[in-house]
Motif scaffolding. Structure first.
Motif, PDB file in Angstrom:
ATOM      1  N   ASP A   1       0.814  -1.212   0.000  1.00 37.95           N
ATOM      2  CA  ASP A   1       0.000   0.000   0.000  1.00 37.95           C
ATOM      3  C   ASP A   1       0.849   1.264   0.000  1.00 37.95           C
ATOM      4  O   ASP A   1       0.357   2.334  -0.303  1.00 37.95           O
ATOM      5  CB  ASP A   1      -0.923   0.031   1.227  1.00 37.95           C
ATOM      6  N   PHE A   2       2.112   1.137   0.371  1.00 37.35           N
ATOM      7  CA  PHE A   2       2.966   2.317   0.476  1.00 37.35           C
ATOM      8  C   PHE A   2       4.429   1.895   0.393  1.00 37.35           C
ATOM      9  O   PHE A   2       4.772   0.725   0.569  1.00 37.35           O
ATOM     10  CB  PHE A   2       2.708   3.066   1.791  1.00 37.35           C
ATOM     11  N   SER A   3       5.286   2.880   0.119  1.00 41.17           N
ATOM     12  CA  SER A   3       6.731   2.669   0.149  1.00 41.17           C
ATOM     13  C   SER A   3       7.316   3.561   1.232  1.00 41.17           C
ATOM     14  O   SER A   3       6.672   4.521   1.677  1.00 41.17           O
ATOM     15  CB  SER A   3       7.363   2.999  -1.203  1.00 41.17           C
ATOM     16  N   THR A   4       8.509   3.251   1.686  1.00 41.87           N
ATOM     17  CA  THR A   4       9.150   4.078   2.714  1.00 41.87           C
ATOM     18  C   THR A   4      10.578   4.406   2.290  1.00 41.87           C
ATOM     19  O   THR A   4      11.224   3.626   1.579  1.00 41.87           O
ATOM     20  CB  THR A   4       9.196   3.366   4.082  1.00 41.87           C
ATOM     21  N   VAL A   5      11.036   5.566   2.708  1.00 43.37           N
ATOM     22  CA  VAL A   5      12.407   5.966   2.444  1.00 43.37           C
ATOM     23  C   VAL A   5      12.939   6.683   3.679  1.00 43.37           C
ATOM     24  O   VAL A   5      12.224   7.458   4.326  1.00 43.37           O
ATOM     25  CB  VAL A   5      12.503   6.877   1.191  1.00 43.37           C
ATOM     26  N   ARG A   6      14.154   6.416   4.047  1.00 47.47           N
ATOM     27  CA  ARG A   6      14.798   7.042   5.193  1.00 47.47           C
ATOM     28  C   ARG A   6      15.234   8.448   4.817  1.00 47.47           C
ATOM     29  O   ARG A   6      15.810   8.668   3.754  1.00 47.47           O
ATOM     30  CB  ARG A   6      16.003   6.213   5.640  1.00 47.47           C
ATOM     31  N   MET A   7      14.947   9.421   5.688  1.00 50.15           N
ATOM     32  CA  MET A   7      15.313  10.806   5.433  1.00 50.15           C
ATOM     33  C   MET A   7      16.011  11.382   6.652  1.00 50.15           C
ATOM     34  O   MET A   7      15.729  10.992   7.792  1.00 50.15           O
ATOM     35  CB  MET A   7      14.067  11.655   5.141  1.00 50.15           C
ATOM     36  N   THR A   8      16.922  12.304   6.433  1.00 50.98           N
ATOM     37  CA  THR A   8      17.593  13.004   7.529  1.00 50.98           C
ATOM     38  C   THR A   8      17.487  14.504   7.312  1.00 50.98           C
ATOM     39  O   THR A   8      17.308  14.978   6.183  1.00 50.98           O
ATOM     40  CB  THR A   8      19.085  12.611   7.634  1.00 50.98           C
ATOM     41  N   PHE A   9      17.583  15.240   8.404  1.00 47.52           N
ATOM     42  CA  PHE A   9      17.638  16.696   8.331  1.00 47.52           C
ATOM     43  C   PHE A   9      18.429  17.188   9.532  1.00 47.52           C
ATOM     44  O   PHE A   9      18.615  16.454  10.518  1.00 47.52           O
ATOM     45  CB  PHE A   9      16.233  17.312   8.293  1.00 47.52           C
ATOM     46  N   ARG A  10      18.890  18.418   9.453  1.00 47.62           N
ATOM     47  CA  ARG A  10      19.691  19.002  10.530  1.00 47.62           C
ATOM     48  C   ARG A  10      18.815  19.865  11.407  1.00 47.62           C
ATOM     49  O   ARG A  10      17.968  20.627  10.938  1.00 47.62           O
ATOM     50  CB  ARG A  10      20.831  19.853   9.975  1.00 47.62           C
ATOM     51  N   SER A  11      19.012  19.710  12.716  1.00 50.79           N
ATOM     52  CA  SER A  11      18.371  20.590  13.693  1.00 50.79           C
ATOM     53  C   SER A  11      19.440  20.996  14.687  1.00 50.79           C
ATOM     54  O   SER A  11      19.979  20.151  15.413  1.00 50.79           O
ATOM     55  CB  SER A  11      17.226  19.876  14.408  1.00 50.79           C
ATOM     56  N   GLY A  12      19.759  22.289  14.726  1.00 45.90           N
ATOM     57  CA  GLY A  12      20.902  22.716  15.522  1.00 45.90           C
ATOM     58  C   GLY A  12      22.162  22.082  14.964  1.00 45.90           C
ATOM     59  O   GLY A  12      22.397  22.083  13.754  1.00 45.90           O
TER      60      GLY A  12
END
Length: 328
Positions: free
Chosen positions: A31-42
């Motif tokens: 029903d869906f696909s997933t992908v790992r994501m990163t972002f910067r906080s501080g």
């Protein structure tokens, strides 16, 4: 304020059967696909997973995080999967110090930094072209349930908010434990700050398992809390937080501008919740113009699994379908 009160007159046997059935219900991975994501906080890196449904082509986006205080980031995969199976893109991320995200000491509770993590997540997501970032809904649980109100009050682009069992004020949350707890908590927090550079953090138990009596303090001490935390958390969770977290919670009162919220808000609370009393949610719900409160006949941890989960996700999906369609 609109109040919904789902009631149940089913027997305990029927309820257990429904809970077992609900526990087995899982959306298909097709029903869906997933992908790992990163972002910067501080200065740290935050990690999340973007769930993309197979249809529609430009789904509305639900940004999701939270979970039990001191164990944030766990227990919500089932919510993300069900939302994605229903046609919503979902970004489920770990705030700093928890889960797969960076930050030391581990399991630190810091409301201001967690709010900054939400804002950084939204900033990163709005640079993507594969989800409808003009239709963003924030879904926060426990401490994040209060944070999403503050973020949305300052961001008119947010379409709607789901605030589930929200801890709306860390100070009020601690004050409910009594003056003696506050005094001991302040001493524990100061000790943690003083010794951390030389000897490492001084930690306290998140939930009392009976071993802390006479020796220390725990963040939550309701009768079923320790067992419930263990049921929700994975085996690697150590059940402790740096004591300085109590100092951060004591300073946290929530944003005074919450009443400025212009978007629809759905509050979800349990009438048998002994961690976040339903009365605290009713008070803030009254202050928001377009707010609905769903009162579920459930305890605090019941909303992570079984019938409580089915009720919470059902009301949440009905709310999302309405607000996303209205704004399309």
């Amino acid at each position: 304020m609109t109040v919904r009160r789902p009631e149940s007159d089913e027997s305990d046997t029927d309820r257990d059967a429904r809970r077992d059935h609900a526990r087995r219900r899982r959306p298909s991975r097709y029903d869906f696909s997933t992908v790992r994501m990163t972002f910067r906080s501080g200065d740290e890196r935050c990690v999340g997973r973007l769930y993309r449904p197979d249809r529609p082509s430009e789904p509305a986006l639900v940004v999701l995080t939270g979970g039990p205080i001191g164990a944030s980031g766990i227990g919500l995969d089932r919510y993300a999967e069900r939302l994605a199976a229903a046609g919503y893109a979902v970004f489920h991320f770990d705030v700093r110090y928890t889960g797969d995200s960076d930050g030391e000491p581990r399991n630190l509770v810091s409301p201001p930094r967690q709010r900054a993590d939400w804002e950084a997540a939204l900033s990163g997501l709005r640079g993507r072209s594969d989800v409808a970032t003009d239709r963003i809904v924030l879904w926060g649980v426990d401490l994040a349930g209060g944070t999403v109100l503050d973020v949305a009050a300052d961001d008119p682009r947010v379409r709607a908010v789901v605030s589930q069992t929200p801890v709306l004020s860390g100070r009020a949350f601690l004050r409910d434990r009594g003056l003696g707890f506050l005094v001991r908590g302040v001493f524990a927090g100061v000790r943690d700050v003083a010794q951390s550079r030389l000897f490492g953090p001084h930690s306290i138990a998140v939930a009392d398992d009976g071993s802390e009596r006479g020796r220390g303090i725990s963040l939550v001490s309701t009768p079923s809390a320790h067992r419930s935390y263990c049921d929700v958390a994975d085996d690697e969770w150590d059940g402790r937080i740096p004591a300085r977290s109590l100092l951060a919670l004591a300073r946290h009162t929530g944003d005074e501008d919450r009443e400025r919220l212009a978007c629809p808000v759905l509050f979800v609370g349990g009438t048998r919740d002994d961690v976040v009393p339903i009365e605290s949610i009713e008070d803030v719900c009254d202050e928001i113009a377009d707010a609905t409160l769903v009162r579920l006949p459930a305890g605090h941890f019941d909303l992570y699994d079984g019938t409580g989960f089915e009720q919470a996700i059902g009301h949440g999906l009905a709310f999302l379908d309405a607000v996303v369609e209205e704004g399309s």
